[in-house]
Scaffold this active site. Structure first.
Site, short mmCIF file in Angstrom:
data_model
loop_
_atom_site.label_atom_id
_atom_site.label_comp_id
_atom_site.label_asym_id
_atom_site.label_seq_id
_atom_site.Cartn_x
_atom_site.Cartn_y
_atom_site.Cartn_z
N ARG A 160 0.85 -1.20 0.00
CA ARG A 160 0.00 0.00 0.00
C ARG A 160 0.88 1.25 0.00
O ARG A 160 0.61 2.23 -0.68
CB ARG A 160 -0.97 0.01 1.21
CG ARG A 160 -1.68 1.36 1.37
CD ARG A 160 -2.99 1.31 2.14
NE ARG A 160 -2.99 0.42 3.29
CZ ARG A 160 -2.33 0.63 4.44
NH1 ARG A 160 -1.61 1.72 4.62
NH2 ARG A 160 -2.38 -0.25 5.43
N TYR A 166 -16.59 17.78 -13.68
CA TYR A 166 -17.00 16.38 -13.88
C TYR A 166 -18.08 16.00 -12.84
O TYR A 166 -17.95 16.33 -11.66
CB TYR A 166 -15.76 15.48 -13.73
CG TYR A 166 -16.07 14.02 -13.82
CD1 TYR A 166 -16.39 13.43 -15.04
CD2 TYR A 166 -16.04 13.22 -12.69
CE1 TYR A 166 -16.68 12.07 -15.12
CE2 TYR A 166 -16.32 11.87 -12.76
CZ TYR A 166 -16.65 11.30 -13.98
OH TYR A 166 -16.93 9.97 -14.05
#
Ligand SMILES: *Cc1c(COP(=O)(O)O)cnc(C)c1O
Length: 380
Positions: A48, A100
């Site tokens: 990660r 968006y």
């Protein structure tokens, strides 16, 4: 050696694997890394925090945007949302009004709940940005050309206003890609991408990016990326590395196709308006020419009737009727029910996203065939 963009796509430090001399980046499909010493952990500990395949992609996008650090996320929205976590309760953002739809949704339903307020303004008018700034304004969020009406915001002008007020400027560069426009060079602070679109380019991966120049800002975004954890996996990172190698030729060819389609659409009696920043009649034409090296491969247009709109969406054979853009295949979409479905109807129509508006992302088909297909449906 100073290299031009096309060369950098191929020669960016990741063209040969140092361990095997393989001419490509290996897919490190692992979650963790063996440590040799209790005192000194290696460069990688848990995937990660860092994975060599993702890192190769992150270094590549940083170079292409002329940044110092890039961060790859599981989607464009993961990149955008993670970066918006830079802000705190009480902060105010100025956002371009035809942002968006997903960004509009996350700002108005999630970040608003966390006490981060957004004002949506017409950023194509710099005076509107100045007017919207409050003492607690911390961020300016831009998209240019914007979706779906391809409105152009002056990035250098906006960045200058923001600098004077200590405001961070974020730019969603999805429609242009660094091949056509590099916002960091124009004084903006953070570039965001839906890498799902032109960067990967093959409609087979969902991914997102954040890129910065300032190392201190990079450290803050790295902290968010690792803490929030919305990272891109190694397999997808590899696919995007592969897609990126052809970015220049794909953008050039798609843009050439878009110009041909636009020229044809402008001559059709059933077509009412054509929105494309490469048209000399477009209000943002001069700024687009000054800040980008091309108008891109996305255009939108309105047709005479709703029946014709439906016919176009359902009957074209060479454009997929789908959400998304920036693929090797042309994609036609219906903003009112797709990218901007999350926006209330009145809000949407006030912004010109009406029922007869369609958006076309031109792919790599021969432009003559695309025009013939459009002609069959529009005039048949
Ligand atoms: C698609 C898109 C996004 C969202 O990206 P995802 O990868 O779908 O999460 C954000 N901004 C723009 C301009 C887009 O086109």
């Amino acid at each position: 050696m100073i290299m031009k963009f096309g060369t950098k796509l191929i020669h960016n430090g990741h063209e040969v694997d140092p361990h095997t001399r393989a001419v490509g980046v290996p897919i490190h499909q692992v979650s963790t890394f063996h440590q040799d010493s209790l005192e000194h952990f290696g460069k990688y500990d848990y995937a990660r925090s860092g994975n060599p395949t993702r890192e190769a992609l992150e270094e590549t996008i940083a170079q292409l945007e002329n940044g110092t650090r890039g961060f790859a996320f599981a989607s464009g929205m993961a990149a955008i949302s993670s970066v918006l976590l830079l802000f705190s309760p009480g902060d105010h953002l100025v956002v371009c009004e035809d942002v968006y739809g997903g960004t509009y949704r996350v700002l108005t339903t999630l970040f608003s709940r966390l006490g981060i307020e957004a004002s949506f303004v017409d950023t194509t008018d710099l005076a509107e940005i100045r007017k919207a700034i409050r003492p607690n304004t911390r961020g300016l969020y831009l998209e240019t050309p914007s979706n779906p009406l391809l409105k152009v915001t002056d990035l250098a002008g906006a960045a200058e206003i923001a600098k004077a007020h200590d405001i961070l400027v974020m730019v969603d560069n999805t429609f242009m890609t660094p091949y056509l426009q590099r916002p960091l060079d124009l004084g903006c602070d953070i570039v965001l991408h839906s890498g799902t679109k032109f960067l990967n380019g093959h409609s087979d991966v969902i991914c997102g990016f954040a890129v910065v120049y300032d190392p201190e800002l990079a450290a803050r975004i790295q902290f968010l990326q690792n803490s929030f954890g919305a990272i891109l996996g190694p397999q997808d990172s590899w696919l995007v590395l592969r897609g990126l190698k052809t970015l220049k030729v794909r953008m050039e060819e798609s843009q050439r196709g878009a110009r041909a389609v636009v020229d044809w659409l402008c001559r059709q009696k059933n077509v009412v308006d054509v929105f494309y920043p490469g048209l000399a009649s477009h209000p943002g034409f001069a700024i687009q020419q000054a800040q980008a090296t091309g108008p891109g491969a996305v255009l939108s247009f309105t047709v005479a009737t709703i029946e014709l709109t439906r016919k176009l969406l359902e009957e074209l054979t060479l454009a997929a009727f789908a959400v998304s853009l920036g693929g090797v295949e042309s994609i036609i979409s219906y903003p009112a029910k797709m990218s901007h479905a999350a926006m209330p109807r009145e809000e949407r129509e006030a912004r010109g996203i009406t029922g007869t508006l369609v958006r076309l992302s031109v792919g790599l088909e021969d432009p003559e065939d695309l025009v013939a297909d459009l002609d069959r449906v529009l005039n048949g």
